[in-house]
Each structure stands twice: as structure tokens, then as C-alpha cells.
Write an enzyme that holds these catalytic residues in place. Sequence first.
Site, short mmCIF file in Angstrom:
data_model
loop_
_atom_site.label_atom_id
_atom_site.label_comp_id
_atom_site.label_asym_id
_atom_site.label_seq_id
_atom_site.Cartn_x
_atom_site.Cartn_y
_atom_site.Cartn_z
N HIS A 7 0.83 -1.22 0.00
CA HIS A 7 0.00 0.00 0.00
C HIS A 7 0.86 1.26 0.00
O HIS A 7 0.42 2.32 0.46
CB HIS A 7 -0.95 0.04 1.21
N SER A 35 15.99 21.81 -15.35
CA SER A 35 14.82 22.64 -15.63
C SER A 35 15.31 23.97 -16.19
O SER A 35 16.36 24.47 -15.78
CB SER A 35 14.04 22.87 -14.33
N LYS A 40 16.88 21.75 -10.10
CA LYS A 40 16.16 20.53 -10.48
C LYS A 40 17.02 19.51 -11.22
O LYS A 40 17.86 19.87 -12.03
CB LYS A 40 14.96 20.88 -11.38
N GLU A 70 10.30 8.92 -16.80
CA GLU A 70 8.90 9.32 -17.08
C GLU A 70 8.48 8.90 -18.49
O GLU A 70 7.36 8.46 -18.71
CB GLU A 70 8.76 10.84 -16.91
#
Length: 459
Positions: free
Chosen positions: A157, A278, A284, A291
Site C-alpha cells: 500500500h 529545468s 532541479k 517518465e
Amino acid sequence: MTNKMWGGRFSSGPSEIMEEINASIGFDKRLFAQDIAGSMAHAEMLGATGIISVEDAEKITQGLSKVQHEINEGAFNFSRSLEDIHMNIEQRLKDIVGDAAGRLHTARSRNDQVATDFKLYVRDCVDELDGQIAGLQKALATKAAEFAGAVMPGFTHLQTAQPVTFGHHMLAYVEMFARDRSRFADARKRMNESPLGAAALAGTSFPIDREVTAKALGFDGPSRNSLDAVSDRDFVMETLAAASISAIHLSRLAEELVYWSSVQFGFIRLSDRFSTGSSIMPQKRNPDAAELVRAKCGRIIGALTGLMVVMKGLPLTYSKDMQEDKEQAFDAFDSYSLALAAMTGMISDLTPNVEKMRADAGSGYSTATDLADWLVRVLGLPFRDAHHVTGEIVGLAEAEGKGLDELSLEAMQKIEPRIEQSVFDVLSVEASVASRTSFGGTSPENVAREAKRWLKKLG
Ligand code: ARG
């Protein structure tokens, strides 16, 4: 102008739009090598069986070699008015060898031709992909061997459940990719029947030898029913299904890399080679590759769904709908292959943050099950009672803001007086993982052995 290949009974050529919707050369040119291999096998068989002369067969195969060379060199002019790869190659063959070219299509149709070409293409993809998946398994098993004992939280979970090791987690994926490889291998076995010689749909009156062409193309034998042979696209659907399941595995792993590499988790650092910055936030490091691997899954499942919808409800045998089988499949196999390559690179390059994972493994009372097991083993409590006692001890620790191994013996004895000092042997995360020696369990000893076994197997 009417079509040179089939325009005998037509008085005008197709409208511009007809040509556009009908042409597949824009994408099926990819099948050129398979188309030429199929035509060579067919021409040789036609010569050997005396259906055409040996001289014509030789002219044809030599001409096809020349076409192959031209395409390889980028010197071939693909024409949309010739519709597809089959007619483009045949027309060029005619330019090169003259009339003999017109005999190549004896006892053959584009229907068995395209089924053969596409099958050969998908089979080549399967062979290449298998090597790539093995490469990914190797990268995972190498990390597993290196971090067989690195403790991390295991989740259910997405809540801290029990400590496991990073190596064990890597090997979980090795198992998934092993199943994927066996699914591809299975599909390959089933698809390996040659449609060539089924002709348009009914077979042919010429005395062809389908065994010979099947063998020349590496098939186990000819398919047994001509109607099925030209209508079958199971081999694409099945391979796309295998790719979809495997893409789901890639996507799940990619998702873990995404959140593991976040500042909040900080379990791993992806290499610069597989991160991006970024344009506005200088701090970043984005896991773009992970992704995109996660997202490629959508295209691959989309291709499977797309083809299933195309095939559903098609009457036997060939319908032009089936020309729509290729573009999405090409895209899916390309995407899957790229996703595999990116994942292999990310895994090989990543650095686990062993301290952070270990610290998190100890939070969230992850050794509560170890305590319950100790109560069963040492005090002889039934597991359900042990579960209850442990729950009370966890409640106490929570109230005092402590970890289980930070509670005093006296505090625990208030809940269960028979608890003794040796309980502390099982409350650390290291003791917890070390005790999971059951077959398939996360003990570093097991993990190291399994990683070694996989690396040996993968060669
Ligand atoms: N380009 C066609 C395809 O990909 C080849 C087969 C054409 N057959 C036909 N009967 N028109 O399906």
C-alpha cells in the site's frame, strides 16, 4: 494512367485521395529486406520445380540482390503510385531484368506475400528484443549482486511494511523480465509457420513446394490452411501483447525510479546521463527518461488495442483493413526497444543512497512482524495473540516517540512479562532481513546467491 500492376480492366487511375488512403509504401518500406528474402525463396522454388525456367529464376534473384543493394544504399526511388513495398520492388525488378520479373508473381499473391513479410519482420523483432531484455536483466542482476545486503523499506500500500534489500527488489524485476522473454519465445514458436504459397486465399494450381520455401525462410513448415494463412495476424497481436505486459513491467520500474529519485525519498541518484535540468529552476534534476519509459507503455498498449479492434469482425480472408496492422506495430516495437535501452542505461548508472534507504527501513515499525514472530517462536504464543501483543507494544512506542528497538525491556514487559533481553536480537532491520532465509526470501545470503545464479545464467 491506370495502375501498372493491376490496372488492366480500369480506364482511369485512382483519384489523389484514393491513392493517399490506399498507399502503404510510406511505412511498409521497412519490410524491404523481408520482402526480398521471401521473393528470392519463392523464385528459387519456382525454378527448382520447373514452374519457371532456371534462367528466369536466376535473373530474378540477381535482380533482387541489386534492388536490395539500391535500397541499402539509399538509391531506391519509392513511389506512392506503386502503393506498397511489394509492387515497388517488383516494378524496379522489371526495370532491371525485364520480362522475367513478370514471372515472379506466379503462384503467389500480395496476400500471402505480405503475411510472410510481416511475420518475418515480427520474428526478427522478437529475436532482437530478447537480446535487449537479457541486457536489462544483466544490469539489474549486477546491481542486485552489488547491493544484496543494502537494507531498504519494503512496501505494501506504499506504506512501510517490512525491511527488504535493494538487491532483492532488483531481482524481482529480473523475474518479471524472464517471464516476458518466455512469452516472446512462446509467440515466436507459434508464429513460425510459413504463409507463403497460400496465394490469394485458396492455394494454387501450380505444383509449388511450400516445404522448400518455408525451410529457406527459417520457418518450421508451411501453414496448413490457406484461408487461415492469409487472414492470420495473431502473431502480431500476440507479440504486441507480450510487449504490452513487458512495457507494464518497465513502467512500474520507471515509476519507482521517479519517486525514489525525489528529494523526499532520496533512495537513488540517477546519473547526469539520464537526467535533465529545468529551464527555470536551477536546482532541479528531472527523471525525464524514467517518465518517458513510463509513458511509452501507453503507445504500446494502444497499438495492441488498435490492432485488436481492426481485426475484430473481419470476415475471412484478406481485407484491406489488414494493411492497418503495420504502422502502430512498428511504432510499438520501436518504442519498446527504446524504453528497454533507456531503462538499461538508467539501471546501470544509478547510485543507491544506502544510508537513506537504511534509515527509512527502520522507520514505521517495520520490524513489528519480527517481534510477533519472536513471541511465537520463543514464548510459544499463537500468532494471533502475538499480533495483538505486538500491536500494543507498537502503540506504546508510538506514544513515546521511539522506535521498537529503542523501547526499554521493562516497558515491553509491562505488556507481556515473559519478554526477555534476546528480543532485541530481532528488532534491528539487519536482523530482520538476515532472518528471511526462506526460499525466495530477502536475506542478503539468498539475494547474493540468486544474483550470482542469474548472472551466470545470463552469461
Ligand atoms: N499493402 C497491402 C497490405 O499491407 C498488401 C496486400 C494487398 N493485397 C490486396 N489484395 N490488395 O496489406
